[in-house]
Design an enzyme around this catalytic site. Structure first.
Site, mmCIF file in Angstrom:
data_model
loop_
_atom_site.group_PDB
_atom_site.id
_atom_site.type_symbol
_atom_site.label_atom_id
_atom_site.label_comp_id
_atom_site.label_asym_id
_atom_site.label_seq_id
_atom_site.Cartn_x
_atom_site.Cartn_y
_atom_site.Cartn_z
ATOM 1 N N CYS A 126 16.113 -61.357 65.647
ATOM 2 C CA CYS A 126 15.015 -61.004 64.684
ATOM 3 C C CYS A 126 13.834 -61.960 64.826
ATOM 4 O O CYS A 126 12.623 -61.548 64.281
ATOM 5 C CB CYS A 126 15.473 -60.357 63.515
ATOM 6 S SG CYS A 126 16.632 -59.098 63.576
ATOM 7 N N HIS A 263 9.410 -60.541 58.146
ATOM 8 C CA HIS A 263 10.399 -59.660 58.857
ATOM 9 C C HIS A 263 10.905 -58.648 57.969
ATOM 10 O O HIS A 263 11.296 -59.022 56.756
ATOM 11 C CB HIS A 263 11.671 -60.679 59.516
ATOM 12 C CG HIS A 263 12.615 -59.887 60.069
ATOM 13 N ND1 HIS A 263 12.328 -58.884 60.958
ATOM 14 C CD2 HIS A 263 14.074 -59.803 59.965
ATOM 15 C CE1 HIS A 263 13.565 -58.265 61.457
ATOM 16 N NE2 HIS A 263 14.431 -59.051 60.765
ATOM 17 N N ASN A 293 14.648 -51.917 60.511
ATOM 18 C CA ASN A 293 14.560 -53.160 61.173
ATOM 19 C C ASN A 293 14.373 -53.085 62.793
ATOM 20 O O ASN A 293 15.476 -52.735 63.491
ATOM 21 C CB ASN A 293 15.782 -54.096 60.638
ATOM 22 C CG ASN A 293 15.903 -55.311 61.246
ATOM 23 O OD1 ASN A 293 15.139 -55.809 62.003
ATOM 24 N ND2 ASN A 293 16.886 -56.138 61.037
#
Ligand code: UT7
Length: 336
Positions: A126, A263, A293
């Protein structure tokens, strides 16, 4: 914290990497929490209260990470007023590449017609976009590149176990991109990257080429495993550390920041970082509710949305941060 990679405040005559344009792309198909509640034992109420997610986009059959990244890249190039022949380098942050090789960056390069430029993928889960941005920044700062296309693109839906409620509700597909150009005035002020490989089993996909696909299992056994609560606690602490480090390296106070572009894993993690920075949530870009996500896609998607909606303005100071499997985490402070 290991593997510290930082670059501090500007020396005189420095070249900066400045964001000249942003773009993003989301696949058409929407999957709501209620849709998921028909597939696994979960509820809209649980997902919203624990994560902030309401819906996510899912790539169509045959639609790849490279497809999403390509569309985001074209939009970023249009916004920057840059044509393919001007691009010196393409870097794609992704953990779900189209192929083992060539890299997704090479596939996108061929489609946009930027023949001959350097192209590579960065896998930092990520944190992939922040890592890719940092690599691009270094190439521009040292004078080896003047125009770099940086993309964060993912199709996490391909490696999610859709029968596992603890993970399948979290992820979505999407891509974002920026075009960085060399600038004598301002741009990226510093980036800070970290990793802790000793924590790999808290968030991982333990299947791969060298360690072997499991041919008796669906998808070759490839799926995300996560100890969510442990990841949550580590992420909050690591992000607190990296935002402090970033401000300190630039001699800035938290009140100097205009925007936090985090994020988008969990609204509660985002709120914890905002609290640390004493920022009200109206100065934090939140897209987790609509995107879930999207791993490497999340930060550039959020950035592009904030730029196109007119919230992020030229000259403002932005703090980007991310945390992901590895563990990896990092930040970028930039004047937009
Ligand atoms: O992007 C990379 C970084 N990733 C992250 O940052 C993710 C970090 N972790 C998180 O965001 C959170 O830990 C989760 C959203 C994954 C989970 O939230 P949590 O508050 O940490 O919940 P939990 O894992 O402690 O689970 C609480 C309960 C459990 O039931 P019991 O044991 O209390 O009876 C779970 O089985 O919630 C249950 N649960 C669910 N219930 C309904 C777990 N998933 C679900 C679900 N629907 N989807």
């Amino acid at each position: 914290m290991s593997e510290r990679v930082s670059n501090g405040p500007s020396p005189v005559g420095r070249i900066y990497a400045r964001i000249a344009g942003t773009g993003s792309y989301l696949p058409d198909k929407l999957l709501t929490n209620d849709d998921l509640a028909k597939q696994v034992d979960t509820s809209d109420e649980w997902i919203r209260s624990r994560t902030g997610i309401r819906e996510r986009h899912i790539a169509a059959e045959g639609q790849t990470t490279g497809d999403l990244g390509y569309h985001a890249a074209v939009r970023a190039m249009e916004a920057a007023g840059v044509v393919a022949s001007e691009i010196d380098m393409i870097i794609v942050g992704t953990t779900t590449p189209d192929l083992i090789f060539p890299s997704t960056a090479c596939l996108i390069q061929a489609r946009i017609g930027a023949n001959g430029c350097a192209a590579l993928d960065v896998n930092a889960a990520c944190s992939g976009f922040v890592y890719a941005l940092s690599v691009a920044d270094k190439f521009i700062r040292c004078g080896d590149a003047r125009t770099v296309l940086v993309i964060g693109a993912e199709t996490l839906s391909r490696i999610v176990d859709w029968t596992e409620r603890t993970t399948c509700v979290l992820f979505g597909d999407g891509a974002g991109a920026v075009v960085l150009k060399a600038d004598s005035e301002t741009g990226i002020l510093s980036t800070h990257l970290h990793a802790d490989g000793a924590k790999k089993e808290l968030l991982w996909n333990p299947v791969g080429v060298s360690s072997g696909f499991k041919h008796d299992q669906p998808n070759g056994g490839s799926r995300i495993h996560m100890k969510g609560n442990d990841v949550f606690k580590y992420a909050v602490k690591a992000l607190d550390g990296v935002v402090d480090e970033t401000l300190e390296a630039n001699g800035l106070s938290k009140h100097d920041l205009d925007w936090l572009i985090p994020h988008q894993a969990n609204l509660r993690i985002i709120e914890a970082t905002a609290k640390r920075l004493d920022m009200s949530m109206d100065r934090v870009v939140v897209t987790v509710d609509k995107h879930g996500n999207t791993s490497s896609g999340s930060v550039p998607l959020a950035l592009d949305e904030a730029v196109r909606s007119g919230r992020v303005q030229r000259g403002q100071l932005l703090l980007l941060e991310a945390f992901g499997g590895g563990f990896t985490w990092g930040s970028a402070l930039l004047r937009y």
